[in-house]
Design an enzyme around this catalytic site. Structure first.
Site, mmCIF file in Angstrom:
data_model
loop_
_atom_site.group_PDB
_atom_site.id
_atom_site.type_symbol
_atom_site.label_atom_id
_atom_site.label_comp_id
_atom_site.label_asym_id
_atom_site.label_seq_id
_atom_site.Cartn_x
_atom_site.Cartn_y
_atom_site.Cartn_z
ATOM 1 N N GLN A 284 6.500 -0.904 -3.008
ATOM 2 C CA GLN A 284 5.929 -0.208 -1.852
ATOM 3 C C GLN A 284 6.349 -0.862 -0.527
ATOM 4 O O GLN A 284 6.520 -0.187 0.485
ATOM 5 C CB GLN A 284 4.396 -0.196 -1.988
ATOM 6 C CG GLN A 284 3.700 0.900 -1.199
ATOM 7 C CD GLN A 284 3.708 2.245 -1.893
ATOM 8 O OE1 GLN A 284 3.467 2.330 -3.075
ATOM 9 N NE2 GLN A 284 3.982 3.303 -1.162
ATOM 10 N N LYS B 22 -0.912 -1.987 -3.304
ATOM 11 C CA LYS B 22 -1.181 -1.044 -4.397
ATOM 12 C C LYS B 22 -2.438 -1.491 -5.116
ATOM 13 O O LYS B 22 -2.798 -2.674 -5.062
ATOM 14 C CB LYS B 22 -0.011 -1.062 -5.393
ATOM 15 C CG LYS B 22 0.082 0.170 -6.250
ATOM 16 C CD LYS B 22 0.826 1.287 -5.542
ATOM 17 C CE LYS B 22 0.804 2.587 -6.313
ATOM 18 N NZ LYS B 22 1.745 3.573 -5.752
ATOM 19 N N GLY C 88 -3.593 8.160 -3.309
ATOM 20 C CA GLY C 88 -3.555 8.474 -4.736
ATOM 21 C C GLY C 88 -2.304 7.956 -5.418
ATOM 22 O O GLY C 88 -1.355 7.496 -4.784
ATOM 23 N N ASP C 89 -2.326 8.007 -6.735
ATOM 24 C CA ASP C 89 -1.167 7.737 -7.592
ATOM 25 C C ASP C 89 -1.560 8.350 -8.947
ATOM 26 O O ASP C 89 -2.413 9.250 -8.986
ATOM 27 C CB ASP C 89 -0.888 6.216 -7.689
ATOM 28 C CG ASP C 89 0.481 5.907 -8.295
ATOM 29 O OD1 ASP C 89 1.480 5.940 -7.558
ATOM 30 O OD2 ASP C 89 0.573 5.634 -9.506
ATOM 31 N N THR D 175 5.358 14.306 -1.967
ATOM 32 C CA THR D 175 6.247 13.462 -2.773
ATOM 33 C C THR D 175 7.291 14.335 -3.478
ATOM 34 O O THR D 175 8.497 14.045 -3.440
ATOM 35 C CB THR D 175 5.444 12.633 -3.794
ATOM 36 O OG1 THR D 175 4.363 12.005 -3.113
ATOM 37 C CG2 THR D 175 6.311 11.585 -4.456
HETATM 38 P P1 NDP Z 1 -0.373 12.409 -11.979
HETATM 39 O O1 NDP Z 1 -1.502 11.651 -12.549
HETATM 40 O O2 NDP Z 1 -0.638 13.604 -11.150
HETATM 41 O O3 NDP Z 1 0.647 12.853 -13.133
HETATM 42 C C1 NDP Z 1 1.225 11.900 -13.973
HETATM 43 C C2 NDP Z 1 2.111 12.601 -14.993
HETATM 44 O O4 NDP Z 1 2.861 11.609 -15.688
HETATM 45 C C3 NDP Z 1 1.322 13.345 -16.037
HETATM 46 O O5 NDP Z 1 2.069 14.423 -16.497
HETATM 47 C C4 NDP Z 1 1.144 12.276 -17.129
HETATM 48 O O6 NDP Z 1 0.941 12.819 -18.411
HETATM 49 C C5 NDP Z 1 2.460 11.551 -17.070
HETATM 50 N N1 NDP Z 1 2.267 10.137 -17.450
HETATM 51 C C6 NDP Z 1 1.487 9.219 -16.831
HETATM 52 N N2 NDP Z 1 1.521 8.040 -17.464
HETATM 53 C C7 NDP Z 1 2.321 8.217 -18.513
HETATM 54 C C8 NDP Z 1 2.765 7.354 -19.543
HETATM 55 N N3 NDP Z 1 2.370 6.061 -19.648
HETATM 56 N N4 NDP Z 1 3.627 7.861 -20.448
HETATM 57 C C9 NDP Z 1 4.022 9.152 -20.364
HETATM 58 N N5 NDP Z 1 3.642 10.011 -19.400
HETATM 59 C C10 NDP Z 1 2.801 9.555 -18.494
HETATM 60 O O7 NDP Z 1 0.481 11.326 -11.159
HETATM 61 P P2 NDP Z 1 1.567 11.566 -10.009
HETATM 62 O O8 NDP Z 1 2.312 12.819 -10.251
HETATM 63 O O9 NDP Z 1 0.902 11.350 -8.709
HETATM 64 O O10 NDP Z 1 2.523 10.300 -10.241
HETATM 65 C C11 NDP Z 1 3.688 10.378 -11.069
HETATM 66 C C12 NDP Z 1 4.636 9.246 -10.691
HETATM 67 O O11 NDP Z 1 5.014 9.384 -9.312
HETATM 68 C C13 NDP Z 1 4.062 7.835 -10.810
HETATM 69 O O12 NDP Z 1 5.104 6.950 -11.200
HETATM 70 C C14 NDP Z 1 3.636 7.504 -9.385
HETATM 71 O O13 NDP Z 1 3.603 6.117 -9.158
HETATM 72 C C15 NDP Z 1 4.764 8.174 -8.614
HETATM 73 N N6 NDP Z 1 4.489 8.484 -7.213
HETATM 74 C C16 NDP Z 1 3.411 9.222 -6.851
HETATM 75 C C17 NDP Z 1 3.195 9.536 -5.527
HETATM 76 C C18 NDP Z 1 2.084 10.418 -5.089
HETATM 77 O O14 NDP Z 1 2.025 10.726 -3.894
HETATM 78 N N7 NDP Z 1 1.194 10.861 -5.960
HETATM 79 C C19 NDP Z 1 4.087 9.027 -4.472
HETATM 80 C C20 NDP Z 1 5.240 8.315 -4.963
HETATM 81 C C21 NDP Z 1 5.412 8.048 -6.294
HETATM 82 P P3 NDP Z 1 -0.488 12.617 -19.135
HETATM 83 O O15 NDP Z 1 -1.439 13.548 -18.447
HETATM 84 O O16 NDP Z 1 -0.228 12.975 -20.543
HETATM 85 O O17 NDP Z 1 -0.868 11.174 -18.943
HETATM 86 O O1 2IT Z 2 3.842 5.318 -4.825
HETATM 87 C C1 2IT Z 2 3.504 5.830 -3.740
HETATM 88 O O2 2IT Z 2 4.234 5.803 -2.747
HETATM 89 C C2 2IT Z 2 2.206 6.500 -3.675
HETATM 90 N N1 2IT Z 2 1.501 6.560 -4.672
HETATM 91 C C3 2IT Z 2 1.721 7.073 -2.370
HETATM 92 C C4 2IT Z 2 1.133 5.999 -1.509
HETATM 93 C C5 2IT Z 2 0.450 6.484 -0.250
HETATM 94 O O3 2IT Z 2 -0.135 5.607 0.412
HETATM 95 O O4 2IT Z 2 0.481 7.654 0.099
#
Ligand code: NDP
Ligand code: 2IT
Length: 475
Positions: free
Chosen positions: A141, A156, A195-196, A240
């Site tokens: 980050q 984080k 969120g994440d 994102t």
């Molecule tokens: P969500 O919780 O909305 O979705 C996560 C997705 O990934 C689900 O489909 C989930 O499936 C799957 N998943 C999670 N953990 C695992 C695992 N251990 N093995 C397999 N599948 C998995 O999260 P986000 O979409 O917000 O985040 C997804 C990725 O993007 C993460 O790496 C996060 O750090 C990154 N990210 C998110 C940002 C944001 O703004 N939200 C910004 C930048 C990066 P299931 O439901 O089966 O667990």
């Molecule tokens: O991994 C990421 O950049 C996030 N989960 C979003 C972080 C944020 O502060 O919006």
């Protein structure tokens, strides 16, 4: 990817318990004895935190030429300092489930670096969360936030709480208990979570409500990803995923290509994946597969986004439900989504979900661009395959920075008590992503590795933070 879920989770836990992680070796880092010794010290001081080691290794691997150009960074021990979080908070989260049973989880917030601004970064609720995961995410980050050009430091947090199958009331009680401890460390000028994985609009609402209650302050800028009725920003939900596709569009443009008409595969089916799919479809591409941790769906006519949103966002069900409601599609239980041939691939689920073999298969099947919506979804072996094969590869700290960048836009709106339109905010996001692409591209060229966005992102993100740290003195 689905089949690998357990091994990712179990490896993290096993290493954490055993107190040892694999030490990653590459010839490049070994060629620089100073960087190698810093890395070995990180491994020694942070036993078992294999994801953190991996993230540090990847950044340090790019920094040899930077130290040659800026010897003052070594004099000021910037690399050693940047690998050590400014503050790490670990706490107990007691809460009551719907049966009245008392449950205990562990909470984390790693405040990694505040040279550029208040700590900024998401909260992850997932059973695999332990200190090593939070530290890898916090470390990434720092450089991601630097690349956005916005005044935000890196942090984080999260918990090993599993939101799957919990009622809204259980989620609320958990979030309230989490905030009962975390609130004392937060503030719009101190630390601003978002969120994440496992933390979306519902959780941010409960967290903000409890922060407001405890502090008796309506401090909008203390959390981002808020609902629109209480200080949230338009486009943050989509940011994102949309930003990722803006980044891919730029990588393709450099090669005289575009998303239009391309067959794409997106892993995951959460916040990032859904809005990446939406933007690909808006730009004329076709996404034919997406997944969750149990399996993937294949819909050769293109994913029906309304149905996907209904299943995942409204009903909070598993991805296999899509196939029940769309019989012409297929569900592959436990399957590996990277077997599906495509021209553009976007891993948007979790760390280390795409390995060297997957990368070789994707490349053999004709992939031309891969960009990481998730944080560190590609293993070091996978990254090497893509770079060696000349696939356009966008690393997460650049390609998924649109989320945190729009969080910073939300903070900007909160500070000025303003609310921007969707189009205006999306335009700003697009410009930021184009700027990140261009800085990474130019930096890669300047440091002798043209087209290598991994080096470009690491070097460009690092230099800004390092210069600020030198200016701020020994703090
Ligand atoms: P969500 O919780 O909305 O979705 C996560 C997705 O990934 C689900 O489909 C989930 O499936 C799957 N998943 C999670 N953990 C695992 C695992 N251990 N093995 C397999 N599948 C998995 O999260 P986000 O979409 O917000 O985040 C997804 C990725 O993007 C993460 O790496 C996060 O750090 C990154 N990210 C998110 C940002 C944001 O703004 N939200 C910004 C930048 C990066 P299931 O439901 O089966 O667990
Ligand atoms: O991994 C990421 O950049 C996030 N989960 C979003 C972080 C944020 O502060 O919006």
């Amino acid at each position: 990817m689905a089949a690998k879920k357990n091994s990712v989770v179990e490896t993290s836990r096993r290493n954490a318990v055993a107190g040892r992680g694999p030490s990653i070796k590459t010839p490049t880092l070994a060629q620089n004895p100073y960087l190698e010794s810093v890395y070995q010290e990180v491994v020694r001081r942070n036993p078992g935190e294999c994801e953190f080691h991996q993230a540090v290794h990847e950044v340090l691997d790019s920094l040899g030429p930077v130290l040659a150009k800026f010897p003052e960074f070594a004099e000021h021990r910037i690399i050693e300092r940047i690998c050590e979080p400014e503050r790490q908070i670990i706490f107990r989260i007691p809460w009551q489930d719907d049966k009245g049973e008392v449950r205990i989880n562990r909470g984390f917030r790693v405040e990694f670096n505040s040279a550029l601004g208040p700590y900024k970064g998401g909260l992850r609720f997932h059973p695999s969360v332990y200190l090593g995961i939070v530290k890898f995410l916090g470390f990434e980050q720092i450089f991601k936030n630097s690349l956005t050009g916005m005044p935000i430091g890196g942090g984080k947090g999260g918990s090993d709480f599993d939101p799957h199958g919990k009622s809204d009331n259980e989620i609320m009680r958990f979030c309230q208990s989490f905030m009962n401890e975390l609130y004392r460390h937060l503030g719009e000028y101190t630390d601003v979570p978002a969120g994440d994985i496992g933390v979306g609009g519902r959780e941010i609402g409960f967290l903000f409500g409890q922060y407001k209650r405890i502090t008796n302050r309506y401090e909008s800028g203390v959390l981002t990803g808020k609902g629109l009725s209480y200080g949230g920003s338009l486009v943050r939900t989509e940011a994102t995923g949309y930003g990722l596709i803006f980044f891919i569009e730029q990588m393709l443009k450099v090669r005289g290509e575009s998303i239009k008409g391309k067959t794409c595969v997106v892993s995951g089916s959460g916040n990032v994946a859904i809005f990446a799919i939406e933007k690909i479809h808006q730009m004329g591409g076709k996404v034919i597969a997406c997944s969750d941790s149990d399996g993937y769906i294949l819909d050769k006519r293109g994913i029906d986004l309304d149905l996907l949103k209904r299943v995942k966002l409204e009903q909070r069900k598993r991805i296999r439900e899509y196939v029940e409601q769309q019989p012409k599609s297929h569900y592959v239980a436990g399957g590996n989504i990277w077997e599906v041939p495509c021209e553009v691939a976007a891993p948007c689920a979790t760390q280390n979900e795409l390995n060297g073999k997957d990368a070789a298969l994707l490349s053999k099947n004709g992939v031309i661009a891969v960009a990481e919506g998730a944080n560190m979804p590609t293993t070091p072996e996978g990254v090497k395959v893509f770079l060696d094969k000349g696939v356009a590869f966008g690393p997460g700290k650049a390609a998924n920075a649109g989320g945190v960048a729009t969080s910073a836009l939300e903070m900007q709106q909160n500070a000025s008590r303003d609310a921007w339109t969707f189009d205006f905010t999306e335009q700003k996001l697009r410009q930021i992503m184009m700027g990140i692409h261009d800085s990474c591209y130019k930096t890669a060229e300047e440091f002798g590795t043209p087209g290598n966005y991994v080096n470009g992102a690491n070097i460009c993100g690092f230099i800004k933070v390092a210069k600020a740290m030198v200016s701020l003195g020994l703090i």
